[in-house]
Design an enzyme around this catalytic site. Sequence first.
Site, PDB file in Angstrom:
ATOM      1  N   GLU A   1       0.843  -1.186   0.000  1.00 53.05           N
ATOM      2  CA  GLU A   1       0.000   0.000   0.000  1.00 53.05           C
ATOM      3  C   GLU A   1       0.878   1.235   0.000  1.00 53.05           C
ATOM      4  O   GLU A   1       2.089   1.166   0.237  1.00 53.05           O
ATOM      5  CB  GLU A   1      -0.942   0.011   1.213  1.00 53.05           C
ATOM      6  CG  GLU A   1      -0.235   0.123   2.544  1.00 53.05           C
ATOM      7  CD  GLU A   1      -1.195   0.027   3.731  1.00 53.05           C
ATOM      8  OE1 GLU A   1      -2.373  -0.277   3.530  1.00 53.05           O
ATOM      9  OE2 GLU A   1      -0.736   0.256   4.858  1.00 53.05           O
TER      10      GLU A   1
ATOM     11  N   HIS B   1      -4.272   2.980   7.122  1.00 52.57           N
ATOM     12  CA  HIS B   1      -3.230   2.482   7.995  1.00 52.57           C
ATOM     13  C   HIS B   1      -2.264   3.601   8.382  1.00 52.57           C
ATOM     14  O   HIS B   1      -1.981   4.503   7.615  1.00 52.57           O
ATOM     15  CB  HIS B   1      -2.443   1.365   7.305  1.00 52.57           C
ATOM     16  CG  HIS B   1      -3.181   0.059   7.287  1.00 52.57           C
ATOM     17  ND1 HIS B   1      -3.016  -0.861   6.286  1.00 52.57           N
ATOM     18  CD2 HIS B   1      -4.084  -0.485   8.139  1.00 52.57           C
ATOM     19  CE1 HIS B   1      -3.783  -1.912   6.527  1.00 52.57           C
ATOM     20  NE2 HIS B   1      -4.433  -1.706   7.638  1.00 52.57           N
TER      21      HIS B   1
END
Length: 289
Positions: free
Chosen positions: A208, A246
């Site tokens: 990511e 996140h």
Amino acid sequence: MSIFLDENSRIIVQGMTGSEGMKHTRRMVASGTNIVGGVNPRKAGEQVDGIPVFGSVADAVKETGADVSVVFVPPRFAKDAVEESVAAAVPLVVVITEGIPVHDTAAFFTLAQRSGTTRLVGPNCPGLISPGRSNAGIIPADITKPGRIGLVSKSGTLTYQMMYELRDIGFSTCVGIGGDPVIGTTHIDCLAAFQDDPETDAIVMIGEIGGDAEERAADFIKSKVTKPVVGYVAGFTAPEGKTMGHAGAIVSGSAGTAAAKQAALEAVGVRVGKTPSETARLAREIVTG
């Protein structure tokens, strides 16, 4: 074969008597996982569905020969729980708990590294599964089957999606490493293990935006990995400079963008999908020819 976890794994659950711990312990047992005990100092001597509860990890290991601990302990107690498993020399500790302060994670991560005996997976992760053999964490066991693809992912939900999309081919092991700034097991650790696993033919790596983990993984793939790797980087549409999801997923300029990570991976021969479904299609092409 599989990496880190197999049918011989003997698993204890720290926090088994809590609501989340109990729910997922029952799910793990239902999938055939060998859960040999739980840990709760206040409920030592009790049982949950016939599984004994021990007062400490050391007691659990002594009585059961456990070699894996799954941690469902609330964030404020997680550091002590993990350090207890490290002190008991548990070889694999899977930390499901989210919201652990980074300072605490750094402390038990360092302790585990210095121990030379304990591998951490997580925190803030779904755990890992070797389908048909063992399941340590919260990954659904019924969405795929045993096969010859290895999967490592920062994202829990994308782990599940990839498992489902390639369910007809199946997986050797799927590892959700978590997306916190400090994690125990990295992309590179899993890539190395899959490279050495004779029953893994191809690897899917999901990253990511933010940080440089995927770029470092690309360097490792170039020098150490001979098996085909397919990649996906979550966050192609993320706006620059905005913190996303996140805690580690922060884009600053060109550093850490999905495009930069894609370029680094493709430069070393990794095929990168623009969507999870495209990534699954690329993996399917490699495995099925």
